[in-house]
Write a protein that holds these residues in place. Sequence first.
Motif, mmCIF file in Angstrom:
data_model
loop_
_atom_site.group_PDB
_atom_site.id
_atom_site.type_symbol
_atom_site.label_atom_id
_atom_site.label_comp_id
_atom_site.label_asym_id
_atom_site.label_seq_id
_atom_site.Cartn_x
_atom_site.Cartn_y
_atom_site.Cartn_z
ATOM 1 N N LEU A 194 0.828 -1.204 0.000
ATOM 2 C CA LEU A 194 0.000 0.000 0.000
ATOM 3 C C LEU A 194 0.869 1.263 0.000
ATOM 4 O O LEU A 194 0.713 2.162 -0.826
ATOM 5 N N SER A 212 3.160 1.615 -3.183
ATOM 6 C CA SER A 212 2.379 1.934 -4.377
ATOM 7 C C SER A 212 1.972 3.411 -4.339
ATOM 8 O O SER A 212 2.114 4.142 -5.323
ATOM 9 N N PHE A 213 1.534 3.868 -3.178
ATOM 10 C CA PHE A 213 1.123 5.270 -3.029
ATOM 11 C C PHE A 213 2.284 6.209 -3.347
ATOM 12 O O PHE A 213 2.170 7.139 -4.141
ATOM 13 N N PHE A 265 3.176 6.610 -7.013
ATOM 14 C CA PHE A 265 2.355 7.538 -7.781
ATOM 15 C C PHE A 265 2.731 8.980 -7.475
ATOM 16 O O PHE A 265 2.650 9.852 -8.344
ATOM 17 N N ILE A 266 3.154 9.243 -6.240
ATOM 18 C CA ILE A 266 3.598 10.601 -5.894
ATOM 19 C C ILE A 266 4.804 11.003 -6.745
ATOM 20 O O ILE A 266 4.889 12.116 -7.258
ATOM 21 N N ILE A 310 4.446 12.507 -10.304
ATOM 22 C CA ILE A 310 3.969 13.874 -10.547
ATOM 23 C C ILE A 310 5.089 14.835 -10.985
ATOM 24 O O ILE A 310 4.945 15.515 -12.000
ATOM 25 N N ILE A 365 5.344 17.068 -14.408
ATOM 26 C CA ILE A 365 5.515 18.524 -14.423
ATOM 27 C C ILE A 365 6.621 18.919 -15.394
ATOM 28 O O ILE A 365 6.491 19.871 -16.173
ATOM 29 N N LEU A 384 4.490 6.514 -18.541
ATOM 30 C CA LEU A 384 3.105 6.078 -18.431
ATOM 31 C C LEU A 384 3.031 4.568 -18.225
ATOM 32 O O LEU A 384 2.178 4.070 -17.486
ATOM 33 N N LEU A 395 3.113 3.750 -14.678
ATOM 34 C CA LEU A 395 1.905 3.824 -13.855
ATOM 35 C C LEU A 395 1.261 2.445 -13.710
ATOM 36 O O LEU A 395 0.726 2.103 -12.654
ATOM 37 N N ALA A 432 0.748 0.656 -9.970
ATOM 38 C CA ALA A 432 -0.539 0.202 -9.425
ATOM 39 C C ALA A 432 -0.396 -1.259 -9.014
ATOM 40 O O ALA A 432 0.032 -2.095 -9.804
ATOM 41 N N CYS A 449 -3.728 6.876 -19.803
ATOM 42 C CA CYS A 449 -2.346 7.066 -20.260
ATOM 43 C C CYS A 449 -2.300 7.353 -21.757
ATOM 44 O O CYS A 449 -1.552 8.221 -22.209
ATOM 45 N N TRP A 505 -1.298 21.787 -13.927
ATOM 46 C CA TRP A 505 -0.721 20.510 -14.326
ATOM 47 C C TRP A 505 0.071 19.829 -13.213
ATOM 48 O O TRP A 505 0.771 18.869 -13.444
ATOM 49 N N VAL A 530 -3.589 10.370 -10.775
ATOM 50 C CA VAL A 530 -2.786 9.220 -10.320
ATOM 51 C C VAL A 530 -3.302 8.673 -8.989
ATOM 52 O O VAL A 530 -3.176 7.485 -8.720
ATOM 53 N N PHE A 583 -4.010 4.910 -8.311
ATOM 54 C CA PHE A 583 -3.494 4.200 -7.125
ATOM 55 C C PHE A 583 -4.623 3.431 -6.467
ATOM 56 O O PHE A 583 -4.489 2.264 -6.117
ATOM 57 N N GLY A 606 -5.755 0.448 -8.439
ATOM 58 C CA GLY A 606 -4.687 -0.550 -8.362
ATOM 59 C C GLY A 606 -4.707 -1.262 -7.023
ATOM 60 O O GLY A 606 -4.590 -2.486 -6.938
ATOM 61 N N TRP A 607 -4.923 -0.476 -5.984
ATOM 62 C CA TRP A 607 -4.914 -1.062 -4.642
ATOM 63 C C TRP A 607 -6.134 -1.956 -4.418
ATOM 64 O O TRP A 607 -6.018 -3.074 -3.913
#
Lengths: 543, 302
Positions: free
Chosen positions: A322, A325-326, A329-330, A333, A337, A372, A375, A379, B23, B63, B71, B75, B78-79
Motif C-alpha cells: 500500500l 504503491s502510493f 504515484f507521488i 507527478i 511537471i 506512463l 503507472l 498500481a 495514459c 498541471w 494518479v 493508485f 490498483g490497490w
Amino acid sequence: MSQPASASTDSSRGYLASSGKGPALFEWIFSTDHKRIGLLYLWCITTFFLMGVVLGLLIRLELIAPGPTIMNAQTYNAVFTLHGVIMIFLFIVPGIPAIFGNLFMPIQIGANDVAFPRLNLLSWWCYIIGALTAVTALFSGGGPPDTGWTFYVPFSTMTQSNVSMATVAVFILGFSSILTGINFVVTVHRLRTKGMTWRRLPLFVWALYATAWIQVLATPILGITVLLVFLERFVGVGLFDAAKGGDPVMYQHLFWIYSHPAVYIMILPGMGVISEVLPVFARKRVFGYWAIAMSGLAIAGAGSLVWGHHMFASGMSDMAVLVFSFLTFIVAIPSAIKVFNWVATLYKGSITLAPPMLFSLAFIILFSIGGLQGLLLGAAATDIHVHDTYFVVSHFHFVMFGGTGFGFFAALHYWFPKMFGRMYNATAATTAWVFMVSGFLVLYLSMAVVGLQGMPRRYYDYLPEFTNLNVSATVGSWILGAGLALMFANLLVGLFRGGPAPANPWKAATLEWTLSSPLPAENFEEEVEVTEGPYEFHEVKPS
Amino acid sequence: MNPQLINTTETVDFAFWYITIICLVMLGAITVAMIYFCIRYHRSRAPRPTSDAHGSLFLELTWTLTPTLIVMSMFWYGWSGYMGLRNVPEGAYEITAKARMWGWTFVYPSGKTASKMVVPVGKPVKVTIVAEDVLHGLFIPAFRVKKDAIPGRETQLWFSAREAGSYDLFCTEYCGLGHSSMISTVEAIPEEEFATWLTQKVEKASLPGQEVIEKYGCLGCHSVDGTKRTGPTFKGLWGREQAVKRGGQELNLMVDSDYLRRSILRSNAEIVKGYPAVMPVFEGRITEDELNHLMTYLEKLR
C-alpha cells in the motif's frame, strides 16, 4: 550574461593540445583538468556502451526463434547479465554526469575546475579499475556471472560463476560514483562565480546537483549490499539464508534501496540536458524554470522512498505494498511537471530541428511512454501481472534508453562542437535519428505487448505463441543498431574531418559558449560576472 | 466476495484498462501538442519567438493538481484490485506448489502429486507456494496472478478458472540455467472429472521410473530421445563409457547403477565432460524406491 563576440575556433586546439612534456598518454590519464577527465570518461564509457549494444543485439538474435538459435542457455544467461551490468554500472549511471557534467558543469557556473580536481581523477581511476575488474570477472573463476544484474540471493550465493569478482567490481564502481557526487555537490555550492545565483543556475547544473545528492546518499548502501553477497559466498554468514535464520527478501530491500534511487541517478542528468537544449532551439526562455529545477529535487527526494515497488510479488506485507504503491504515484507527478514545462517551452518559440533538438524531442515522447508504462507498474494489481515480464524490460528501456540514452545522444550532438572544435554532418545525424527512433519503437513496443501476453523476462526459450512479437523485436533491434552505427560513424568522421566549429554554433547563452571551440586549456582568464539567467536570448518580438 | 461474480482476471483487467486509457489520452495530447508546436512555430514560419513567458503559476498548479488527482485514482483502483487478489474466497480448494530448479510439483490435500496443476472449473483455488532451493515465481498470465516462491517462507495466491482449458504457467523469478524451461500448465477440468482425477492413482500404464523423471523435472535438461540439451540425454546412457571430470581430473567411467546414483545424489562430484556443472544435488530429496525405479527405467532406455 553577455553574448559572445564572434569568437572563432581556437587554432591551437585548446585543452586538447599536448604540452609536449612526457608521454602523451600520461598527460591524459594523470590529468586533473576537469575537461580532460570528462573526455577520458567519454572514450571509456562510449566503448562500454558499444559493448553493451553488441550484447543486446546478440540477445535479440538468440530470441528471434524459440529454442536454441546461436548460443546455449548458460551463455545466454551470462550475456544478459553482462548486458545489464555493463549498461547500468558502466554506461548509464556514470554516463552524463561523468562526461558532460565534468566537461561543462564547472564552466557553466563560471569555475575553473571542480572543487577537488585530484579526487576527480581518483573517481576516474576507480571507474577504470572497477571496469577492468568487471571484465576480468568474465574470463576468470567459474566463468562470466549468470545472475542478472540484480544479483538476487540465494541464487547469487550458490552459482559457480564468477559473481564474487563482479560484486567487487560493482563495489569499486560505487566509489567512483560517490566521489563524483561529493565533488559536484561541493562545486555547485562553493565555486559559483560572481552573480551566478541559484536562480541563474543552468538547469543542467540543477539536475546534476540533485543527482549528486542521490549518488552520495544511496550508493554506499549498494556497496554494503554487494559486500554482504561477497561475505555470504565466502564465509556463509547467513544473513540472506533462510536455513540459518536469514531472509532472501531482505537482500531485495537492500538492493533496491540503492537501485531504485539509482534509476533517478540515471535519468535526472538526461532531463537536465533536455532542459538545456529545448530553450536554445526554441529561442526562448525555458518555461517554468523553478518548476523544472524543484521537480528534480522532488524526484530525488521522493524517489528514495519507493524501492518496494519492485517487490509487490515477493511476499512483502500488504501494508508495505500500500505505502510503496502510493509513494510511487507521488513520484510520477514531478516527472509529469517536467514534461508539461518542456512542451510549453516550445509554445510560441522559433524552432530549429537541429540534431540535438531532434534527440531531445524523441526523449520527451519515449520518456513519456516509459513513464506512463510506469503507472501500470506502480498500481499494485496491474504490477502483479506485468512484474518480471517483458513489459518491465520494455518500460526500463523506454525510460533508460529512450530517456537517458537519447539525452546522452542529445548532449553528444549539442556539445560536440565545443568538445572537439569541429562539426559533424547534420543530415547524417538526422538520418541516424530517424532509424534510431523507428527501430526503438518497433523493438520496445513489441516487448511491451509480448510482456502483457505473459512472456517472462530472462527467458532463453519461449512458447511458440510469442514468436511473432519476438521476431519484430529483433528486426527492430537491427534498425536501431543501424541507426546507432550511422550516428557514431558520423560523429567519428566529424571528429577527424569535420569543418571547424564556431564558438557558439547554436547561439546558446550559457557560459561554455562564451569560450572558444574547442575549449581553451584555462577556462576563464579572469573571473566572469553573470548578470542574467541562462536562457536570455533577447530575440523575442513583443506581440 | 462471490467467486462466481468476480475472479482475479476481471479484477486486474479493470485497473489495467482504467490506467491504460487515461495514459493513452495523455500520451496522445503530449505528442500532438509537441508536434503541432514544432510545425506551427518552426523557424520558417516563426522567425522570432513571440512569447516571453517565464512560466505561469496557474498552469503549474493546473498541471500539478490534475495529474495528482488522476494518479491518486489510479493508485486506488490498483490497490483495490490488489486486495481482490489477496482476499481468498472462503472454501477455496487448496493446493501446494513446490518449486525447484527447474520444475514444479503440485501437491494435493490427499497427498497426490502432479507436474501439471489440475484444478476444478469455477471453483476458487488457493495455491501455497514453497521454494526448495532458490527464488522462483509462480505466474499464470490468464488469471493475472503471480507470486514469488521464497526459501524459508510460504506465499499464497488464488484464482478461479471460469472455463475449462489449459493455461500456461511460468516461472518468473530468474533461477538459473533452466529458468525458461520451468514451465507447466494449469489444467482446468469440470468438477466431477476433477473428483475422479483426484482418486485416480497415477496412470499405471507408464513405467514408475517415468513418473520419477516427471516428478523431479529431469526432462528440463535431459532428453529421452538422444537430443543434446543442457545435460546429456538418457537414451543409450546405460552401459556406455563416459568421460567425466572429478576434482579437476579427467577419467573414463562405465555408466552403471553405482555411477548414476552418485551422479544424482551428489551431482557436483563428477561432471560429464562437455556439460556445465549445474545439476542440483538430490541427496535427501529423492527416496530409495524412486531411485530404484529410475535405474530400472534408465537401464531399459537403450
